[in-house]
Design an enzyme around this catalytic site. Sequence first.
Site, PDB file in Angstrom:
ATOM      1  N   CYS A  23       0.810  -1.225   0.000  1.00 10.04           N
ATOM      2  CA  CYS A  23       0.000   0.000   0.000  1.00 10.04           C
ATOM      3  C   CYS A  23       0.843   1.275   0.000  1.00 10.04           C
ATOM      4  O   CYS A  23       0.321   2.359   0.214  1.00 10.04           O
ATOM      5  CB  CYS A  23      -0.963   0.008   1.170  1.00 10.04           C
ATOM      6  N   HIS A  27      -2.781   4.456  -4.621  1.00  5.52           N
ATOM      7  CA  HIS A  27      -3.776   3.475  -5.053  1.00  5.52           C
ATOM      8  C   HIS A  27      -5.154   3.950  -4.612  1.00  5.52           C
ATOM      9  O   HIS A  27      -5.274   4.909  -3.842  1.00  5.52           O
ATOM     10  CB  HIS A  27      -3.462   2.093  -4.456  1.00  5.52           C
ATOM     11  N   HIS A  71     -13.302  10.881  -6.406  1.00  4.12           N
ATOM     12  CA  HIS A  71     -12.351  11.027  -7.514  1.00  4.12           C
ATOM     13  C   HIS A  71     -11.208  11.995  -7.216  1.00  4.12           C
ATOM     14  O   HIS A  71     -10.652  12.615  -8.124  1.00  4.12           O
ATOM     15  CB  HIS A  71     -13.062  11.386  -8.826  1.00  4.12           C
ATOM     16  N   GLU A 131     -13.176   0.285   3.411  1.00  6.34           N
ATOM     17  CA  GLU A 131     -12.118   0.571   2.438  1.00  6.34           C
ATOM     18  C   GLU A 131     -12.087  -0.523   1.375  1.00  6.34           C
ATOM     19  O   GLU A 131     -11.700  -0.298   0.237  1.00  6.34           O
ATOM     20  CB  GLU A 131     -10.772   0.672   3.157  1.00  6.34           C
TER      21      GLU A 131
HETATM   22 ZN   LIG Z   1      -5.525   2.128   0.621  1.00  5.59          ZN
END
Ligand SMILES: [Zn+2]
Length: 142
Positions: A23, A27, A71, A131
């Site tokens: 991570c 991303h 976004h 998430e």
């Molecule tokens: Zn993440």
Amino acid sequence: MFKIKSEAQFDMAHYLSGYKGKCSNIHGHRYRLIVKLKSETLHADGQLRGMVDDFSNFKNSLKEIEEIFDHKLILEDNEEGKALAKKLADLPNDFDIYFVNYRPTAEEMSRDIFNRLKEKGLSVCEVELFETPNNSCIYTED
Ligand SMILES: [Zn+2]
């Protein structure tokens, strides 16, 4: 105790400064936000009689949260975040960056969203932010 619940979703990219591992890349996730409002009693008269809150008011507040993050690339407002934003600014794309004063984890974001909704005057008691379909953070004040 009455609780009402509503939900919103948004797509967002983030960068976790100082993180090592998969991570560490920029991303994105499809975030699912579930918010609960609570009240011991219902409004006794007027437009809101028999309600905790108007669902349309509630949904509009979630829509405003959605619009803040949807976004966007969320960066922490620190040296690393600013340096990354500066590099991205050299590229032809217009990156839509939103700075926050915390590392943009699900935990920090759920607390931030809780506080934003509370500041709007909503009787928020719980924010759950997914998430991924399996992983979420639940923030409450107790
Ligand atoms: Zn993440």
